[in-house]
Design a protein around this motif. Structure first.
Motif, PDB file in Angstrom:
ATOM      1  N   TYR A   1       0.831  -1.208   0.000  1.00 30.60           N
ATOM      2  CA  TYR A   1       0.000   0.000   0.000  1.00 30.60           C
ATOM      3  C   TYR A   1       0.872   1.268   0.000  1.00 30.60           C
TER       4      TYR A   1
ATOM      5  N   ILE B   1      -7.918  -0.022   6.042  1.00 28.03           N
ATOM      6  CA  ILE B   1      -7.875  -0.709   4.740  1.00 28.03           C
ATOM      7  C   ILE B   1      -7.973  -2.212   5.008  1.00 28.03           C
TER       8      ILE B   1
ATOM      9  N   MET C   1      -3.997  -1.357   8.476  1.00 28.46           N
ATOM     10  CA  MET C   1      -4.405  -2.393   7.530  1.00 28.46           C
ATOM     11  C   MET C   1      -4.665  -3.724   8.233  1.00 28.46           C
TER      12      MET C   1
ATOM     13  N   ASN D   1      -7.421  -5.736   3.225  1.00 29.52           N
ATOM     14  CA  ASN D   1      -6.695  -6.201   2.030  1.00 29.52           C
ATOM     15  C   ASN D   1      -6.842  -7.713   1.871  1.00 29.52           C
TER      16      ASN D   1
ATOM     17  N   TYR E   1      -2.793   5.024   8.224  1.00 29.75           N
ATOM     18  CA  TYR E   1      -3.544   3.920   7.660  1.00 29.75           C
ATOM     19  C   TYR E   1      -3.316   2.712   8.551  1.00 29.75           C
TER      20      TYR E   1
ATOM     21  N   MET F   1      -8.147   0.671  -5.242  1.00 27.89           N
ATOM     22  CA  MET F   1      -7.147   1.406  -4.472  1.00 27.89           C
ATOM     23  C   MET F   1      -7.167   2.885  -4.881  1.00 27.89           C
TER      24      MET F   1
END
Ligand SMILES: Nc1ncnc2c1ncn2[C@@H]1O[C@H](COP(=O)(O)OP(=O)(O)O)[C@@H](O)[C@H]1O
Ligand SMILES: [Mg+2]
Length: 422
Positions: free
Chosen positions: A164, A323, A292, A325, A290, A379
């Motif tokens: 990312y 996020i 994840m 993933n 962020y 994304m």
């Protein structure tokens, strides 16, 4: 507007003398008042206050000193607090954060760094809705010369932080043309240079082992240590030898990030999967975090614990984006279930995609390698609100019907990307 006022709190006069020296260079020229102990602060505020900035010296770096600073800061929140300590205080980062300090300087400090820190602290104090001067000021915009810092983190490994971070850097640089740098703070096992197939000459260890580290302004030298990817994104790599990681302290990391944001418009910080003091030091200077997770129970559970910890550390959730993933169907956990656990929602839910592995194998961010793939489109959709208005059109164009023009541009890039690999 009246001239700014600075209070220096330190037993030894030499810090106040140095502050007076740099204050003489600032316009409007700040007035500097010194007190030698915390109990003198109240009198100083009554006699000469309010102060825009308070600089606390090394005699305040003890646990008691820090809690005194916290109490002072709670009373006078509009005063920007800067800590100027000779060594990392014998206290947890949490205790340091609680003082409300906006900056941490390591003594001895070069005049230039002190000058910049004082200037920034004055500007910060004046950007408060009701500043210490009592009247509202309208300087709330971010200080023009500082870049935006994004830190990508996760509680569990293999979530795609490096994936990312490299794509975010690529995206921001591609659509704004602005100077962008990735700092690899996964100090032991950093893989940003591998993911971009770079062969760095220098790493973060090299910039921190300069002989003149205490005298120079690192911002003037950071360019010498970064390596540039074919896309134009630059990288300050992690140390080559994992054992060098131990020699890097939170204060070092903050100096490097400060230097980077003085020099680059966008700074993207990649991290290891843990809440170490190094990572917290990066958070402290980040505009956007962020966090994840991947679509599996341990990762999702640990994301919850991670977010609770951030809350306890008083890190504002306004600046945290989530996020998810490697989302796949039929793995016994679906996106809707996970979304219910995180009411703030996910900025992006990215599918597991083979294009990602292929893109890593050629050292190209997937956004450039496979721009029309679902993972890239999702994304990019999550990243587009970060772009300044003027650049958004260009990005939308790339996602929309004129995809081919971007493809064409990227294809034209490929030969040089191949040379970077060799
Ligand atoms: N959406 C995805 N689809 C497929 N593979 C992915 C995806 N995201 C990451 N990966 C792969 O998973 C591995 C771990 O990702 P990485 O970015 O290194 O994670 P981290 O930095 O969080 O440890 C890498 O091999 C990466 O290429
Ligand atoms: Mg990584």
């Amino acid at each position: 507007m009246r001239n700014p006022k600075i209070l220096v709190l330190e037993k030894d006069e030499s810090l106040a003398d140095q502050v007076r020296g740099v204050a003489a260079e600032l316009r409007p020229r700040p007035e500097v008042v010194a007190v030698d102990r915390a109990t003198g602060v109240e009198d100083a505020v009554n006699a000469d206050g309010p102060f825009d900035v308070m600089i606390a010296g090394p005699s305040m770096s003890t646990k008691n000193g820090l809690s005194a600073l916290q109490a002072i800061h709670d009373e006078t929140p509009a005063t920007s607090l800067v800590l100027a300590f000779a060594k990392r205080p014998d206290a947890s980062l949490r205790e340091i954060i609680r003082t409300g300090a906006m900056d941490l300087l390591q003594l001895p400090v070069a005049d230039k760094s002190l000058h910049d820190a004082v200037e920034r602290a004055v500007a910060m104090s004046r950007s408060q809705p009701t500043s210490s001067a009592g009247a509202p000021h309208h300087l709330a915009a971010p200080i023009a010369h500082l870049g935006t810092v994004f830190t990508v983190s996760s509680a569990t490994g293999g979530c795609g932080k490096t994936f990312y971070a490299t794509n975010l850097a690529y995206y921001l640089h591609q659509y704004t043309g602005k100077r962008t740098c990735i700092i690899d703070l996964d100090l032991q096992f950093g893989e940003v240079s591998t993911a971009l197939r770079l062969r760095p000459r220098f790493t973060i260890s090299d910039i921190l082992s300069r002989d003149d580290i205490d005298e120079v302004n690192l911002a003037d030298h950071i360019d010498e240590y970064v390596v540039t990817h074919d896309s134009g994104v630059t990288v300050l790599p992690a140390p080559k030898d994992p054992s060098d990681a131990d020699r890097i302290h939170p204060a070092d990391v903050q100096r490097v990030i400060e230097a980077a944001r003085a020099k680059f418009d966008y700074v993207i910080v990649d991290t290891p999967a843990a809440l170490t003091e190094i990572v917290l030091a990066a958070f402290d200077l980040s505009n956007q975090l962020y966090v994840m997770a991947t679509l599996d129970l341990p990762s999702v559970r640990h994301m919850g614990v991670f977010l609770n910890t951030l809350e306890k550390l008083k890190i504002s959730s306004d600046n945290v984006k989530l996020i998810l993933n490697k989302a796949e169907r039929d793995v016994g956990l679906d996106v809707a279930q996970v979304t219910r656990l995180f009411p703030q929602g996910f900025t992006s839910v990215l599918p597991y995609a083979k294009e990602v592995t292929k893109s890593v194998n050629v050292g190209t961010p997937v956004l450039a390698f496979a721009p029309t793939s679902e993972v890239s489109r999702r994304m990019a959709a999550g990243m587009s609100p970060l772009l300044p208005e003027a650049s958004r059109g260009k990005a939308l164009e790339a996602e929309g019907p004129t995809k081919r023009s971007l493809m064409a541009r990227i294809l034209r890039r490929t030969p040089s990307a191949a040379t970077a690999i060799s």
